[in-house]
Design a protein around this motif. Structure first.
Motif, short mmCIF file in Angstrom:
data_model
loop_
_atom_site.label_atom_id
_atom_site.label_comp_id
_atom_site.label_asym_id
_atom_site.label_seq_id
_atom_site.Cartn_x
_atom_site.Cartn_y
_atom_site.Cartn_z
N CYS A 401 45.42 42.76 29.44
CA CYS A 401 46.51 43.37 30.21
C CYS A 401 45.88 44.08 31.40
CB CYS A 401 47.32 44.34 29.35
SG CYS A 401 48.70 45.12 30.21
N ILE A 402 46.17 43.60 32.59
CA ILE A 402 45.49 44.08 33.80
C ILE A 402 46.53 44.53 34.83
CG2 ILE A 402 43.98 43.44 35.73
CD1 ILE A 402 42.51 43.59 33.12
N PRO A 403 46.34 45.70 35.47
CA PRO A 403 47.22 46.09 36.57
C PRO A 403 47.05 45.16 37.77
CG PRO A 403 46.03 47.99 35.69
CD PRO A 403 45.40 46.77 35.11
N MET A 404 48.17 44.74 38.33
CA MET A 404 48.18 43.86 39.49
C MET A 404 48.79 44.60 40.69
SD MET A 404 46.88 41.26 37.94
CE MET A 404 47.00 39.97 39.19
N MET A 405 48.45 44.11 41.89
CA MET A 405 48.96 44.74 43.12
C MET A 405 49.47 43.66 44.07
SD MET A 405 46.83 47.04 45.89
CE MET A 405 47.58 47.61 47.42
N ARG A 406 50.63 43.90 44.64
CA ARG A 406 51.18 43.07 45.70
C ARG A 406 51.54 43.97 46.87
NH1 ARG A 406 53.54 37.85 44.09
NH2 ARG A 406 53.20 37.49 41.86
#
Length: 646
Positions: A401-406
């Motif tokens: 489970c990894i934080p993602m950024m857009r």
């Protein structure tokens, strides 16, 4: 007066309703209706009152509620407290979306009235005591009147008993009712007089008539009890909601049988509860003389996202104000049949064009389910360069489970491809909603908890805490030193707030209080975690700085783990507090939600102009199993927050 933490003022609305077994006494009872019947009754009037008094005193002591308080209607804190006291018609049911009591806060907020409604309905309950008629081994109205109603000191009580009292179990038309008519008169009069002496307003509710599958003599007997309620409303000058008349009027007006308003000939369905709730709101406004003109509207529920078909949960969202003045709220919308953290979910958005007062009704897809399990838990951030950053968790497995950024350069019309924020290791990293911050130096910071679960094992709730930081607006990220855990407790779901001289990490724990760690180098290293004085169950707190005043605003559950606390461990009540000294002490403590069965957590804070703040938070019901399934958006006025009369 100001109240520091541990001395909050919780105003409650109690609604009293009535309920009846849908079959004769020897027939089957509806699934889910009698979950409360395992509660032991009080034995005798004196013991009941003494026991209830001691229980409530302990409750108030540990939660900081005033045991005795004189309160004007609407409350000095700008919130109307209502208690719904009754039987299965009042009690929460699995077979309807919302009973009438659950509908009241939102309907009243649309009229400019803020209210907390506590549901004190127990299936099978009549106006007497268990010793008066013990078919159902539960605490009946007089068994629990002192503890469930009087001790709360409500502004308004909705009383609705009668169907169970009037019911004839055997003997046909001449058979005895469960509670004789004269006893019913005495019981009802006692409750009304006690409440009016306590300066609580009263609304009496007339039960709906029984469906056509019941013998005519049941409704004929019930009508005698109905007339008592109607007469008492005139005698005592109480409010009155006449469901018997409303259901008959519906049939006469539409030509559709009143049975269409019921599930089983007794209990209203969603359409029936909608009718009752609408009439109840009108009567509440009439009786309280508020009529939406009071300042209670400084706290109002503006959006409620309930679960529905193929949508078992709506949770963990965040806000951003767009350059055209609209507010975008993006949240986690779950699909399928499961509301688990590991179930399928997408990110969707709603918009408000009037400062959060009203919201669009349709969901707009923001991010599809690109994870092996889901995408969830949103943080939105207006970057210093004017772009909007969207952070969320991409969940693939119990160990991934990894934080993602857009990034959006066109005010959230489109978004860049997602990039991972953690690349130095694999693992299950929890980043809560509304957690990412940007410092004045431009550094981005996200607090995370790493949960390491053995293959095939149960999820490991103990987290290792870090902050990840980026000095190039999210292109690359570095990891901080791990936050030490000298007390060897469970650490979870950290949050960040930038203080004037350092950073503070606020930490969810299992120790009965929030813990904190501090950094003086912009999040690269952290002091060991240490306990604060902020009482809390195992539930996260959220802290933000109020732009208009520079003070800190905290939202959390002011509920510690002291022995004797009847709601120990529950994520209720939901409270706010203000700190004028950078988190050293907290004052202006207020209660936003106080239902003991409520489940309030995962708050996002968003300020609107200089006078308003929006809060989103989970607001489900623990016994019903919807704790994380419902999201509320509440709008507060800063004047109400700083009001020192509470």
């Amino acid at each position: 007066m100001n109240r520091s933490i541990g001395m909050q003022n919780s105003r409650r609305v109690i609604q009293i309703g009535f309920e009846k077994c849908p079959q004769p006494c020897d027939g089957p009872t509806p699934k889910g209706d009698f979950s409360w019947m395992t509660k032991a009754p009080f034995r005798g009037r004196t013991v009941a009152r003494l026991g209830a008094f001691l229980l409530i005193t302990v409750f108030c002591f540990f939660l900081g509620f005033p045991v005795f308080a004189e309160k004007p209607v609407g409350g000095g804190d700008g919130n109307l407290t209502i208690v719904a006291f009754g039987n299965s018609i009042t009690a929460i049911r699995k077979t309807v979306n919302q009973v009438f009591a659950q509908r009241l806060p939102h309907l009243l907020s649309q009229k400019g009235v803020s209210a907390t409604v506590i549901n004190a309905g127990i299936p099978g309950s009549h106006t007497g005591r268990q010793t008066d008629h013990n078919l159902f081994k539960i605490r009946h109205a007089l068994d629990r009147f002192e503890s469930d109603v009087m001790a709360v000191h409500p502004d308004l009580v909705i009383i609705g008993f009668g169907i169970n009292d009037a019911h004839i179990d055997s003997g046909g038309a001449t058979g005895p009712s469960r509670i004789p008519l004269e006893n019913y008169r005495q019981n009802l009069a006692y409750m009304i007089e006690s409440l009016q002496k306590n300066e609580s307003l009263v609304i009496l509710t007339v039960p709906n008539l029984l469906g056509k599958k019941y013998a005519d003599y049941q409704n004929e007997r019930l009508l005698q009890y109905v007339e008592v309620i109607r007469n008492y409303s005139r005698k005592y000058r109480t409010g009155l909601v006449d469901n018997y008349k409303a259901f008959v009027d519906y049939q006469n007006r539409t030509g559709v049988s009143f049975d269409s308003l019921m599930l089983d000939g007794v209990h209203p369905n969603d359409k029936g509860h909608e009718l009752i709730a609408g009439n109840m709101v009108d009567e509440i406004l009439r009786v309280t003389k508020l009529n939406g003109k009071n300042k209670v509207g400084e706290k109002s529920l503006v959006l409620q996202l309930n679960p529905g078909a193929d949508n078992p949960r709506n949770s963990e969202g965040d806000f951003v104000t767009l350059k055209d003045g609209r507010i975008l709220f993006i949240y986690s919308r779950f699909a399928g049949n499961s509301s688990s953290d590991f179930a399928a979910a997408t990110l969707v958005g709603r918009y408000s064009g009037d400062g959060g007062k009203t919201w669009t009704k349709d969901d707009q897809l923001i991010v599809s389910n690109e994870g092996g399990m889901n995408v969830m838990s949103v943080s939105l951030l207006r970057l210093q360069d004017g772009r909007i950053a969207l952070f969320y968790a991409r969940k693939n497995a119990m160990d991934d489970c990894i934080p993602m950024m857009r990034i959006s350069t066109d005010e959230a019309k489109t978004w860049s491809e997602a990039i991972p924020c953690i690349t130095d290791r694999k693992g299950y990293f929890v980043l809560n909603n509304n957690r990412v911050i940007q410092l004045q130096t431009g550094r981005l910071l996200m607090p995370v908890a790493l949960h390491e679960t053995p293959p095939g094992g149960r999820f490991n709730g103990k987290g290792r805490l870090f902050s990840y930081y980026s000095d190039d607006t999210g292109k690359t990220w570095k990891v901080s030193q791990e936050v030490a855990n000298p007390d060897a407790i469970t650490l979870q779901e950290p949050g960040l707030i930038s203080l004037k001289d350092r950073l503070m990490m606020i930490i969810r724990t299992d120790a009965g209080v929030q813990y904190a760690a501090y950094s003086t180098d912009q999040g690269q290293t952290w002091s060991p975690s240490q306990p604060t004085t902020i009482a809390s169950p195992v539930s996260p707190a959220t802290i933000a700085r109020i732009p208009a005043t520079g003070d800190l605003l905290m939202v959390w559950n002011n509920n510690g783990n002291q022995e004797g606390n009847p709601i120990k461990g529950r994520r209720t009540p939901l409270n706010i507090a203000v700190s004028k000294d950078e988190g050293k002490t907290w004052t202006h403590v207020k209660t936003l939600e106080a239902d003991p069965d409520g489940w309030y957590c995962y708050t996002a804070i968003h300020f609107v102009g200089k006078k308003e703040v929006l809060l989103s938070y989970c607001a489900g019901n623990r016994p019903k199993g919807t704790g994380l399934s419902v999201t509320n958006v509440t709008r507060l006025n800063l004047e109400w927050i700083y009001n020192t009369k509470t």
